[in-house]
Design a protein around this motif. Structure first.
Motif, PDB file in Angstrom:
ATOM      1  N   HIS A 126     -18.161   4.073   3.796  1.00 63.90           N
ATOM      2  CA  HIS A 126     -18.498   3.374   5.045  1.00 63.90           C
ATOM      3  C   HIS A 126     -19.796   3.942   5.624  1.00 63.90           C
ATOM      4  CE1 HIS A 126     -14.490   1.538   5.034  1.00 63.90           C
ATOM      5  NE2 HIS A 126     -14.007   2.736   4.783  1.00 63.90           N
ATOM      6  N   HIS A 129     -21.073   2.996   9.182  1.00 65.68           N
ATOM      7  CA  HIS A 129     -20.309   3.476  10.327  1.00 65.68           C
ATOM      8  C   HIS A 129     -20.238   5.011  10.373  1.00 65.68           C
ATOM      9  CE1 HIS A 129     -18.760  -0.643   9.527  1.00 65.68           C
ATOM     10  NE2 HIS A 129     -18.709  -0.728  10.845  1.00 65.68           N
ATOM     11  N   TYR A 130     -21.011   5.660   9.507  1.00 67.34           N
ATOM     12  CA  TYR A 130     -20.890   7.115   9.386  1.00 67.34           C
ATOM     13  C   TYR A 130     -21.212   7.826  10.695  1.00 67.34           C
ATOM     14  CZ  TYR A 130     -21.573  11.879   7.720  1.00 67.34           C
ATOM     15  OH  TYR A 130     -21.493  13.240   7.561  1.00 67.34           O
ATOM     16  N   SER A 131     -22.340   7.506  11.293  1.00 75.83           N
ATOM     17  CA  SER A 131     -22.746   8.200  12.523  1.00 75.83           C
ATOM     18  C   SER A 131     -21.781   7.943  13.666  1.00 75.83           C
ATOM     19  CB  SER A 131     -24.165   7.774  12.928  1.00 75.83           C
ATOM     20  OG  SER A 131     -24.225   6.369  13.134  1.00 75.83           O
ATOM     21  N   GLN A 132     -21.144   6.779  13.650  1.00 74.93           N
ATOM     22  CA  GLN A 132     -20.194   6.455  14.707  1.00 74.93           C
ATOM     23  C   GLN A 132     -18.860   7.170  14.496  1.00 74.93           C
ATOM     24  OE1 GLN A 132     -19.371   2.264  15.031  1.00 74.93           O
ATOM     25  NE2 GLN A 132     -17.928   2.518  16.734  1.00 74.93           N
ATOM     26  N   VAL A 133     -18.375   7.163  13.255  1.00 77.85           N
ATOM     27  CA  VAL A 133     -17.081   7.798  12.972  1.00 77.85           C
ATOM     28  C   VAL A 133     -17.194   9.321  13.014  1.00 77.85           C
ATOM     29  CG1 VAL A 133     -15.251   8.084  11.254  1.00 77.85           C
ATOM     30  CG2 VAL A 133     -16.312   5.840  11.596  1.00 77.85           C
ATOM     31  N   SER A 135     -18.835  11.564  14.558  1.00 76.78           N
ATOM     32  CA  SER A 135     -19.561  12.063  15.725  1.00 76.78           C
ATOM     33  C   SER A 135     -19.325  13.569  15.855  1.00 76.78           C
ATOM     34  CB  SER A 135     -19.094  11.343  16.987  1.00 76.78           C
ATOM     35  OG  SER A 135     -17.720  11.609  17.228  1.00 76.78           O
ATOM     36  N   TRP A 136     -20.134  14.211  16.698  1.00 77.88           N
ATOM     37  CA  TRP A 136     -19.959  15.650  16.882  1.00 77.88           C
ATOM     38  C   TRP A 136     -18.615  15.966  17.501  1.00 77.88           C
ATOM     39  CZ3 TRP A 136     -22.367  18.930  14.179  1.00 77.88           C
ATOM     40  CH2 TRP A 136     -23.690  18.711  13.778  1.00 77.88           C
TER      41      TRP A 136
END
Length: 314
Positions: A126, A129-133, A135-136
């Motif tokens: 995915h 959607h990596y940066s969204q899922v 997250s820090w």
């Protein structure tokens, strides 16, 4: 019933009686421990200071490096001390404490490796959607859960030891204290302890194993659907380092906990124990460093070397 311990010390297994071999082992193990500490500390330093490495994957790698430093510090200094003094004895309370942290850091690594599998799954399956899922906030929660939940097993095992009486023999066939070897020192019934060991260890171990390897079933399925060979290679190269670390870790655990300590297999158990205690914490940073161009670039900038690696981490 309150534990009435009659054993005051535990005698660990000597690696050799030959003074020349002992000197060689001490030198090699000392070098390995110092290299383990140095390489893992260097990775942590690079991950913290280099902005290019402020990504979820390297956040997990930094935690793995700290974990390897901690685990090796639980076992290696004691092994070096025993090699130097030729004593090979440890007080019973110290043995219990060492067992606790051996299980704790081992459990932490299992959970952290499963978190890293999930990170690779999202990155490959995915990517949009990596940066969204990842997250820090999500990464911090996963790492915090890995470190905190790892306390469960050693606390339960240590509390269960209080019901036992240890009256000898006080010799264990291992170079550090671990639960299976301590149970053999009990002169009372250990059936309840074994039941707790298999239930807790089986449940947590199976859950960690599934969450570590199941994402790769989905990853392989996704990679096989990529039409170009170069695309498959690039996709798979992002997780080969993690897979190598996982297989090394689980292979050593298998030999230590699932291969019986028979005389004809004792050498294999000793080798697996050394790999688990000393070599794996050293291999992990080397595996990631050799395969990561980002880490090489970060190291180049930190050392101001512009010959071998023509990249910067800026």
């Amino acid at each position: 019933m309150k534990n009435q311990t009659t054993i005051t010390s535990v005698l660990l297994m000597s690696l050799s009686d030959d003074q020349k071999i002992i000197y060689v082992l001490f030198t090699v193990f000392l070098f390995m421990y110092l290299m383990t500490f140095l390489t893992n500390f260097l990775i942590i330093l690079l991950v913290v200071t280099c902005a290019h490495l402020h990504t979820p994957m390297y956040f997990f790698l930094g935690n793995l490096a700290f974990l390897d430093m901690s685990y090796s510090s639980v076992t290696a200094p004691r092994i070096l001390f025993d090699l130097r003094t030729q004593d090979w004895s440890i007080s019973f309370p110290e043995c219990i404490i060492q067992m606790f942290f051996v299980i704790y850091f081992g459990s932490s690594e299992v959970y952290l490796l499963s978190s890293m599998s999930y990170d690779r799954y999202i990155a490959i399956c995915h990517p949009l959607h990596y940066s969204q899922v990842m997250s820090w906030g999500m990464c911090t929660q996963m790492v915090s859960l890995a470190w905190s939940s790892a306390f469960l097993a050693p606390i339960i095992y240590t509390l269960c030891l209080r019901r036992l009486t240890f009256c000898g023999p006080n010799f264990i066939q291992n170079i550090f204290c671990d639960l299976p070897h301590l149970l053999k020192l009990s002169c009372t019934d250990i059936s309840i302890n074994l039941l707790v060991f298999f239930i807790v260890g089986g449940f947590l171990g199976t859950a960690a194993f599934v969450t570590t390897f199941y994402p790769y079933v989905r990853i392989f399925s996704t990679v096989l659907k990529i039409r170009t060979r170069d695309g498959k290679r690039k996709a798979f190269s992002t997780c080969t380092s993690h897979l190598t670390v996982v297989f090394t870790f689980y292979a050593s655990i298998t030999f230590i906990y699932f291969v019986p300590n028979k005389s004809n297999l004792l050498t294999l158990n000793q080798v697996a124990t050394v790999i688990y205690a000393l070599i794996t914490p050293l291999l992990n940073p080397l595996i990631y460093s050799l395969r990561s161009k980002d880490l090489k670039a970060a190291l180049q900038k930190a050392l101001h070397i512009h010959v071998l690696i023509p990249r910067s981490c800026a």
